[in-house]
Scaffold this active site. Structure first.
Site, PDB file in Angstrom:
ATOM      1  N   ASP A 147     -64.101  -3.845  28.829  1.00 32.13           N
ATOM      2  CA  ASP A 147     -64.984  -2.679  28.804  1.00 32.13           C
ATOM      3  C   ASP A 147     -65.139  -2.129  27.391  1.00 32.13           C
ATOM      4  O   ASP A 147     -64.335  -2.387  26.508  1.00 32.13           O
ATOM      5  CB  ASP A 147     -64.451  -1.578  29.723  1.00 32.13           C
ATOM      6  N   GLU A 148     -66.207  -1.372  27.196  1.00 29.76           N
ATOM      7  CA  GLU A 148     -66.437  -0.610  25.965  1.00 29.76           C
ATOM      8  C   GLU A 148     -66.227  -1.448  24.698  1.00 29.76           C
ATOM      9  O   GLU A 148     -65.529  -1.041  23.772  1.00 29.76           O
ATOM     10  CB  GLU A 148     -65.541   0.637  25.945  1.00 29.76           C
ATOM     11  N   VAL A 149     -66.861  -2.603  24.668  1.00 25.60           N
ATOM     12  CA  VAL A 149     -66.742  -3.479  23.493  1.00 25.60           C
ATOM     13  C   VAL A 149     -67.778  -2.995  22.471  1.00 25.60           C
ATOM     14  O   VAL A 149     -68.825  -3.615  22.273  1.00 25.60           O
ATOM     15  CB  VAL A 149     -66.951  -4.956  23.882  1.00 25.60           C
TER      16      VAL A 149
END
Length: 394
Positions: free
Chosen positions: A56-58
């Site tokens: 997530d949230e790369v």
């Protein structure tokens, strides 16, 4: 990935050299490191049915120099880069650990067009976890997202809520009402979404927002919220009956939903830590602020100007010192009790960090006032007896 990429030995695997939170997906060694981590985890958890891969949230994916060059080719996109890495990691899990199903957070998938998701093969390899920790999450949009994922070929979906954390990076007390509302919204999503596709809900309990942030609520502080959220899910709502049941489990007289849990000690494991942290978080700073900033004797006769010069009207020492010493004694006792309680549950570095962030600033201000008062008192001139220094015989 900060806990890995912060080290010099792995810094060359960063997507952007300056930031340690995103892995460079073009480096063969990057995938090798992730595979090694997965194998280590599953060696310790043999028979695990699921492995959460994260993903997530790369934030900086596609911003590295190699990625920029790769993205210049017409058929390439950031979505393709993300899906390729997910596919590579999931392939390792499925091949080397065939009894384990990979899960991934869903935020990097949300905006990828349906046809691209379907064609990627990822829906046959992983199960997405739809996460939202808000008290007012949009039920309708979540249902639409579930329908999109189903149409892309995902057979199973998961939800993720929060029972602590998610309400402030430096939050010390858990706002139970927020987390109750979050779970109520997720129940509505489950009731309104496609039938049988939602497998369950993961209750996350944050300890930090990321590897470099401060500690948020310690686990003992979040246990009442966890109990309330679990009972809500078991019973399908949070009626007065369920609330009373939770209070009985916890051994508290009142579960105040609009604020932190009431200061009653309770009987659950960690309840002593919970009670002491609640007292300190609610009252330490405010009581010190009241003395230093709103006590008229301190603000009028022992201001920072006076303190720097060790000046004070002798009468004012009698007005200020007893209250300051009493406050210091009270908080010193409570902090010592908390340290003893924390030592049974946490490593020394965690205790040191929490106290330094949440206790020491106010205690140091209070100790500084007491010290300055003592030094100012020592600087008072001694009274002279009548007849001294008059030049006359006694």
């Amino acid at each position: 990935m900060e806990f890995v990429l912060k080290h010099a030995a792995f810094a060359h695997l960063r997507e952007v050299a300056l930031f340690p939170n995103t892995l460079n997906p073009h480096e063969a060694e990057s995938l090798a490191v992730v595979k090694a981590m997965i194998d280590q985890i599953l060696e310790l958890h043999r028979g695990a049915q699921w492995l959460h891969m994260g993903c997530d949230e790369v934030y900086f994916l596609g911003e590295g120099e190699t990625s920029k060059q790769w993205l210049q080719q017409e058929q390439n996109s950031q979505a393709k880069l993300c899906l390729s890495h997910i596919r590579a990691v999931a392939s390792h899990v499925l091949a080397q650990h065939p009894g384990t199903t990979p899960l991934v957070w869903d935020d990097m998938l949300r905006d990828i067009p349906q046809d691209q998701l379907k064609a990627s093969g990822v829906p046959q390899m992983v199960e997405p976890v739809l996460w939202d920790y808000g008290a007012d999450l949009d039920v309708y949009c979540k249902v639409l997202l579930m329908e999109k994922y189903q149409e892309c070929g995902f057979q199973r979906l998961w939800a993720a809520s929060a029972f602590k954390g998610a309400t402030g990076a430096s939050q010390a007390l858990t706002p139970v009402e927020h987390h109750i509302r979050n779970h109520m919204q997720w129940l509505q999503v489950a009731d309104s979404g496609p039938v049988d596709i939602l497998q369950g809900i993961i209750l996350t309990g944050w300890q930090r927002y990321d590897h470099f942030s401060v500690l948020c609520e310690l686990l003992p502080v979040g246990i009442p919220s966890l109990a309330a959220c679990l009972q809500l899910l078991v019973h399908g709502g949070f009626t007065e009956h369920v609330k009373l049941k939770v209070e009985s489990f916890l051994g508290v007289t009142s579960l105040e939903m609009m604020d932190a849990v009431s200061e009653g000690a309770g009987s659950f494991p960690g309840s002593d830590i919970h009670a002491l942290i609640t007292q300190i978080s609610l009252h330490l700073r405010s009581s010190v602020d009241a003395l230093l900033e709103r006590n008229r004797y301190v603000t009028g006769w022992f201001s920072p100007y006076h303190r720097r010069r060790k000046l004070i009207h002798p009468v004012m020492i009698q007005h200020i010192q007893p209250e300051a010493l009493s406050l210091l004694s009270r908080w010193s006792t409570l902090v010592q009790q908390l340290e003893v309680a924390l030592q049974l549950a946490f490593y020394p570095d965690t205790i040191e960090e929490w106290l330094e962030e949440n206790v020491h600033p106010s205690m140091q201000r209070l100790q500084g006032l007491v010290q300055d008062l003592g030094e100012a008192a020592d600087h008072q001139p001694l009274p002279t007896s009548p007849g001294w220094d008059t030049g006359q015989d006694p």
